[in-house]
Design an enzyme around this catalytic site. Structure first.
Site, PDB file in Angstrom:
ATOM      1  N   LYS A 131     -15.078   4.528   5.980  1.00 35.11           N
ATOM      2  CA  LYS A 131     -13.905   4.491   6.854  1.00 35.11           C
ATOM      3  C   LYS A 131     -13.982   5.590   7.915  1.00 35.11           C
ATOM      4  O   LYS A 131     -14.334   6.728   7.615  1.00 35.11           O
ATOM      5  CB  LYS A 131     -12.621   4.627   6.034  1.00 35.11           C
ATOM      6  CG  LYS A 131     -12.288   3.385   5.235  1.00 35.11           C
ATOM      7  CD  LYS A 131     -10.848   3.382   4.828  1.00 35.11           C
ATOM      8  CE  LYS A 131     -10.422   1.994   4.376  1.00 35.11           C
ATOM      9  NZ  LYS A 131      -8.983   1.945   4.070  1.00 35.11           N
TER      10      LYS A 131
ATOM     11  N   GLU B 146      -9.004   9.853   5.341  1.00 35.57           N
ATOM     12  CA  GLU B 146      -9.175   8.402   5.348  1.00 35.57           C
ATOM     13  C   GLU B 146     -10.198   7.931   4.327  1.00 35.57           C
ATOM     14  O   GLU B 146     -10.155   6.787   3.877  1.00 35.57           O
ATOM     15  CB  GLU B 146      -9.580   7.934   6.751  1.00 35.57           C
ATOM     16  CG  GLU B 146      -8.501   8.071   7.790  1.00 35.57           C
ATOM     17  CD  GLU B 146      -7.250   7.303   7.437  1.00 35.57           C
ATOM     18  OE1 GLU B 146      -7.373   6.114   7.062  1.00 35.57           O
ATOM     19  OE2 GLU B 146      -6.158   7.884   7.506  1.00 35.57           O
TER      20      GLU B 146
ATOM     21  N   GLU C  56       0.842  -1.196   0.000  1.00 35.22           N
ATOM     22  CA  GLU C  56       0.000   0.000   0.000  1.00 35.22           C
ATOM     23  C   GLU C  56       0.875   1.242   0.000  1.00 35.22           C
ATOM     24  O   GLU C  56       1.857   1.310   0.744  1.00 35.22           O
ATOM     25  CB  GLU C  56      -0.903   0.076   1.256  1.00 35.22           C
ATOM     26  CG  GLU C  56      -2.124  -0.786   1.255  1.00 35.22           C
ATOM     27  CD  GLU C  56      -2.978  -0.546   2.506  1.00 35.22           C
ATOM     28  OE1 GLU C  56      -2.779   0.495   3.173  1.00 35.22           O
ATOM     29  OE2 GLU C  56      -3.816  -1.394   2.809  1.00 35.22           O
TER      30      GLU C  56
ATOM     31  N   GLU D 274     -13.477   5.434  -0.099  1.00 32.24           N
ATOM     32  CA  GLU D 274     -14.245   4.520   0.748  1.00 32.24           C
ATOM     33  C   GLU D 274     -14.906   5.318   1.875  1.00 32.24           C
ATOM     34  O   GLU D 274     -14.276   5.618   2.887  1.00 32.24           O
ATOM     35  CB  GLU D 274     -13.335   3.420   1.293  1.00 32.24           C
ATOM     36  CG  GLU D 274     -12.759   2.530   0.189  1.00 32.24           C
ATOM     37  CD  GLU D 274     -11.817   1.462   0.719  1.00 32.24           C
ATOM     38  OE1 GLU D 274     -12.303   0.370   1.081  1.00 32.24           O
ATOM     39  OE2 GLU D 274     -10.607   1.733   0.785  1.00 32.24           O
TER      40      GLU D 274
END
Length: 504
Positions: A320, A326, A263, A317
């Site tokens: 999260k 985030e 990542e 996303e």
């Protein structure tokens, strides 16, 4: 029958060697912690559209595995932390999972890695003691199926697994994780699996902007950070963090384990105190990252070392928790529109059909800014002609672009060469603000500046330079050697009848 076996053996060996010759790769993490995401089959269409060949998922979802069947995309699947207890306690649990969740879709779905546990040392319920037993059981299940050489087993970690990462040569693992790390590293070394790490220079910059410059975090720095112990020079934080891991591994005498970045990335939006989280910065970081990785330049401590990297993440996303950033690491919105442009070939962002700079036919050049200091220009020239892989022979004495002999002229030639070779874009002409785009050809006399596509007509060179020169040259030469050797080997095997015993 014997001929068929020999042909199968030769083809298998050919495939194996080509895999070794592939060079560094860039993939994408496909997280699904969001509402209104496209169905997996639509996601696969998006991935194929953007020529993404490597994808990481965080479980073994059946619908996702089915969607990737017969696509050629290499998939990294996961055993989540919630399953570690079951997998570590009983071999039968790992066997059943492989039988029901993997084997029905393999090899149509090209699974190459299984990650067991996700950043376990960072999880609230530290499950690190369960990871290695679970890894062993997954490996045993793969051995029973005859797949342990084709599917590698590892586990992913955060940089917090290190107690020290600067200077890189002082990189060391956190001693509080010793009981977990030692057997895990022994497992990786024995099975030739990579050490998987999640790296985020963004956090280092966000949390310590006084110590970490934005340019250094985004591969844009024209200055260097020197490791006082080794004298190695670092122009970006990513390389420094990678080398800190390698030095930590070497300190424990694990010199054969390779590092894989599972990542990394940059958020496009953040909370008010996260000023570095912008679409422009995200595009800059990921564009420079891709180019850096695919050039196969390696790191200062591991020059030329191949490195596999996965960008986080395919989509924003929204489920999260935490700060605004985030939820904004994605390359695409849920409706599949791009948050910013990104080219996975390493050639940079290039859109000649929508030129907004007013240049003729969209053609632009990159030259040195008249406001740049001589010190900054010299640093930028050193970088472009060194790590930037620009052919600077034309600005050497007695060559067509040496005169006028001044830093501005030499920097302009080097800047433009880098700009054209890496896909003309704002990012490729940045040089920390020292480069500017122009629509007037700066060529003069016999000094001909590169244009898009990398064609250089200077008298000093009759060769055609192309974008991503280092990477394509490495891949082409290595692939050619592999093809030559394997063609010869196949001919020997089939014509002589000799069969070599090789253990894969």
């Amino acid at each position: 029958m014997a001929s068929a076996f020999k042909l199968l053996f030769a083809v298998s060996l050919f495939t194996l060697l080509l895999r070794f010759c592939r060079g560094s790769i860039v993939g994408v993490c496909y997280g699904r912690n969001a509402d209104d995401l496209p169905t997996p089959d639509k996601v696969v269409e998006l991935i194929k559209l953007h020529n993404i060949k490597y994808v990481r998922i965080y479980d073994s979802n059946i619908q996702v595995l089915k969607a990737f069947a017969n696509t050629g995309v290499e998939l990294m699947v996961a055993v989540p932390n919630s399953d570690l207890l079951a997998f570590s306690q009983f071999q039968s649990n790992a066997d059943s999972w492989l039988k029901n969740s993997i084997l029905p879709y393999y090899p149509a779905t090209k699974i190459t890695y299984i990650t067991v546990g996700l950043e376990v040392t960072e999880s609230p319920n530290n499950a690190s003691a369960l990871v290695v037993p679970a890894m062993h059981n997954v490996l045993t299940a793969l051995k029973k199926a005859g797949l342990h050489k084709r599917i590698k087993v590892s586990s992913t970690h955060s940089l917090g697994v290190l107690s020290r990462s600067f200077p890189p040569s002082a990189g060391a693992f956190n001693s509080s994780h010793a009981s977990f790390l030692k057997p895990m590293l022994e497992f990786l070394a024995e099975n030739q699996s990579p050490f998987m790490i999640d790296l985020y220079p963004y956090y280092a910059y966000r949390d310590s902007p006084q110590k970490v410059s934005l340019d250094y975090a985004m591969f844009e720095s024209s200055s260097e950070v020197i490791d006082p112990n080794t004298g190695l020079l670092y122009t970006n934080m990513f390389d420094a963090q990678i080398d800190a891991l390698y030095f930590a591994l070497m300190a424990l005498n694990f010199k054969t384990i390779k590092v894989m970045v599972t990542e990394t990335g940059w958020p496009s939006k953040g909370s008010p105190k996260e000023k570095g989280a912008t679409p422009d910065n995200a595009q800059t970081y990921n564009t420079n990252l891709i180019r850096h990785v695919l050039n196969d330049t390696g790191t200062p401590a591991k020059p030329g070392e191949e490195l596999d990297v996965y960008i986080f993440s395919l989509f924003n996303e929204n489920r999260k928790p935490g700060l605004e950033s985030e939820r904004n690491w994605g390359l695409f919105y849920p409706d599949k529109t791009s948050i910013y442009n990104l080219d996975f070939t390493g050639k940079g962002v290039l859109d000649m059909t929508n030129s907004t700079d007013g240049s003729k036919n969209g053609t632009t050049w990159c030259i040195a800014s008249s406001k740049a200091s001589e010190a900054d220009l010299q640093n930028a020239i050193d970088w472009a002609c060194g790590p930037g892989n620009v052919d600077c022979s034309a600005i050497q004495p007695s060559q067509p672009c040496f005169e006028p002999d001044n830093l501005a002229s030499h920097a302009s030639f080097a800047f433009n060469s880098y700009y054209q070779q890496n896909g003309p874009s704002d990012v490729a002409c940045s040089f920390g603000g020292k480069g500017v785009k122009v629509d007037k050809d700066p060529s003069y006399d016999n000094c001909i500046y590169l244009t898009a596509g990398g064609i250089n007509k200077t008298a000093s060179s009759n060769m055609t330079a192309t974008a991503n020169t280092s990477s394509s040259a490495h891949t082409d030469v290595c692939s050619w050697i592999c093809v030559f050797l394997l063609t010869t080997l196949i001919a020997v095997i089939l014509n002589t009848g000799n069969v070599f015993h090789v253990s894969f």
